[in-house]
Design an enzyme around this catalytic site. Structure first.
Site, PDB file in Angstrom:
ATOM      1  N   SER A  11       0.766  -1.220   0.083  1.00  0.00           N
ATOM      2  CA  SER A  11       0.175   0.105   0.060  1.00  0.00           C
ATOM      3  C   SER A  11       0.817   1.224  -0.040  1.00  0.00           C
ATOM      4  O   SER A  11       0.296   2.355  -0.304  1.00  0.00           O
ATOM      5  CB  SER A  11      -0.851   0.042   1.303  1.00  0.00           C
ATOM      6  OG  SER A  11      -0.138   0.143   2.406  1.00  0.00           O
ATOM      7  N   GLU A 149       4.406   6.612   6.665  1.00  0.00           N
ATOM      8  CA  GLU A 149       4.183   7.296   5.688  1.00  0.00           C
ATOM      9  C   GLU A 149       4.265   8.596   5.557  1.00  0.00           C
ATOM     10  O   GLU A 149       4.372   9.320   4.432  1.00  0.00           O
ATOM     11  CB  GLU A 149       2.777   6.799   5.108  1.00  0.00           C
ATOM     12  CG  GLU A 149       2.655   5.382   4.613  1.00  0.00           C
ATOM     13  CD  GLU A 149       3.221   5.077   3.307  1.00  0.00           C
ATOM     14  OE1 GLU A 149       3.191   5.887   2.493  1.00  0.00           O
ATOM     15  OE2 GLU A 149       3.529   3.968   3.101  1.00  0.00           O
ATOM     16  N   HIS A 183       5.583  -2.058   7.017  1.00  0.00           N
ATOM     17  CA  HIS A 183       5.950  -0.743   7.616  1.00  0.00           C
ATOM     18  C   HIS A 183       6.728  -0.658   8.972  1.00  0.00           C
ATOM     19  O   HIS A 183       7.555   0.168   9.148  1.00  0.00           O
ATOM     20  CB  HIS A 183       4.810   0.311   7.741  1.00  0.00           C
ATOM     21  CG  HIS A 183       4.251   0.749   6.404  1.00  0.00           C
ATOM     22  ND1 HIS A 183       3.312   0.020   5.557  1.00  0.00           N
ATOM     23  CD2 HIS A 183       4.299   1.900   5.766  1.00  0.00           C
ATOM     24  CE1 HIS A 183       3.012   0.761   4.556  1.00  0.00           C
ATOM     25  NE2 HIS A 183       3.588   1.938   4.777  1.00  0.00           N
TER      26      HIS A 183
HETATM   27  N1  DGL Z   1       2.298  -2.635   4.857  1.00  0.00           N
HETATM   28  C1  DGL Z   1       1.061  -3.109   4.960  1.00  0.00           C
HETATM   29  C2  DGL Z   1       0.967  -4.328   5.550  1.00  0.00           C
HETATM   30  O1  DGL Z   1       2.309  -5.073   5.775  1.00  0.00           O
HETATM   31  C3  DGL Z   1      -0.287  -2.344   5.327  1.00  0.00           C
HETATM   32  C4  DGL Z   1      -0.474  -0.950   5.667  1.00  0.00           C
HETATM   33  C5  DGL Z   1      -1.695  -0.249   5.531  1.00  0.00           C
HETATM   34  O2  DGL Z   1      -1.731  -0.152   4.223  1.00  0.00           O
HETATM   35  O3  DGL Z   1      -2.421  -0.489   6.362  1.00  0.00           O
HETATM   36  O4  DGL Z   1      -0.019  -4.748   6.266  1.00  0.00           O
END
Ligand code: DGL
Length: 263
Positions: A11, A149, A183
């Site tokens: 995302s 982000e 993240h």
């Molecule tokens: N990086 C994503 C994950 O591993 C999701 C982050 C998001 O868009 O809520 O779940």
């Protein structure tokens, strides 16, 4: 040998933590990374909306003639079957390799899972752990995504927010913490300040190893002398993407904006 590129998506910029490890162990491949920042976060969306995002990005990558797709996002990996139904190339989830890796390194069988609202609610990690006799402590930490982000990683707000979410874990005696969102490994320094020394398991290495095994078995790796390229696309604003991925040090081409809807 297969010279087609490998597609990787998330995302946002979190999945670059996975791409980083993939490039480290497979430097001779070409990579196309999509940060679906125009639709970030996934973790708070309705399931049908997440599925739509997964299919739109997946179709975009297929149109780029990739030989495999890595869903470098735990939330999106929950819906992998919808993408697998429409493609005939390998599609790799981050969840299983990461969970298996965590089970191998845990000694006391008490594991925390930090993830988005959707990933905690769907409980795939927790169920896999419980099925194998581990205690699982799921903590939804959706705000970590917004932080990564939008802020500099060394912004003091980072430690505060991590402390707020992880304090309830302090007395749970976990020896292993799964970054169940790609993240989150970017906040590991702050997590160490709150929880101390644990096995922190990020999705990058286990997923990269799983991908390499699949490509090796099918004889689909690129030429060992090939100098691979890395192309990064965002469905959001290029300026924001650049600003927030300064930590990503691998060589890559200039980031470009794309639209993926209706591909
Ligand atoms: N990086 C994503 C994950 O591993 C999701 C982050 C998001 O868009 O809520 O779940």
């Amino acid at each position: 040998m297969n010279k087609q590129p490998i597609g990787v998506f998330d995302s946002g910029i979190g999945g670059l933590t996975v791409l980083d490890k993939i490039i480290e162990i497979m430097p001779n491949e070409d990579y196309i990374y999509v940060a679906d920042q125009g639709h970030c976060p996934y973790g708070t969306k309705k399931e049908e909306e997440i599925i739509e995002c997964v299919l739109n990005v997946g179709k975009y990558l297929i149109a780029k003639n990739v030989k495999a797709i890595v869903i470098a996002c735990n939330t999106a990996s929950l819906f992998i079957k919808y993408l697998r139904e429409i493609v005939d190339i390998p599609v790799i989830s981050v969840i299983e390799p990461t969970c298996e890796y965590a089970m191998k390194v845990s000694k006391n069988k008490r594991i925390a899972v930090l993830a988005t609202d959707t990933t905690i609610r769907k409980a795939k990690y927790q169920n896999m752990l419980k099925d194998k006799g581990y205690e699982a402590f799921g903590v939804p930490c959706q705000d970590f995504v917004t932080f990564v982000e939008t802020k500099e990683l060394d912004d003091p707000e980072g430690e505060k927010i991590v402390r707020r979410y992880l304090t309830p874990l302090i007395d749970k005696d976990v020896d292993t913490v799964i970054h169940g969102c790609t993240h989150f490994s970017l906040l590991e320094d702050n997590m160490r300040k709150v929880l101390g020394d644990k096995n922190y398991v990020a999705c990058g290495l286990p997923t990269a190893q799983a991908l390499k095994e699949i490509l090796t078995k099918s004889n689909s790796l690129n030429d060992a002398n090939h100098h691979g390229y890395v192309k990064i696309y965002t469905t959001g604003k290029v300026e924001n993407a650049k600003e927030n991925m300064k930590w990503f040090k691998k060589n890559h081409e200039e980031i470009k904006h794309i639209d993926v809807e209706g591909k």
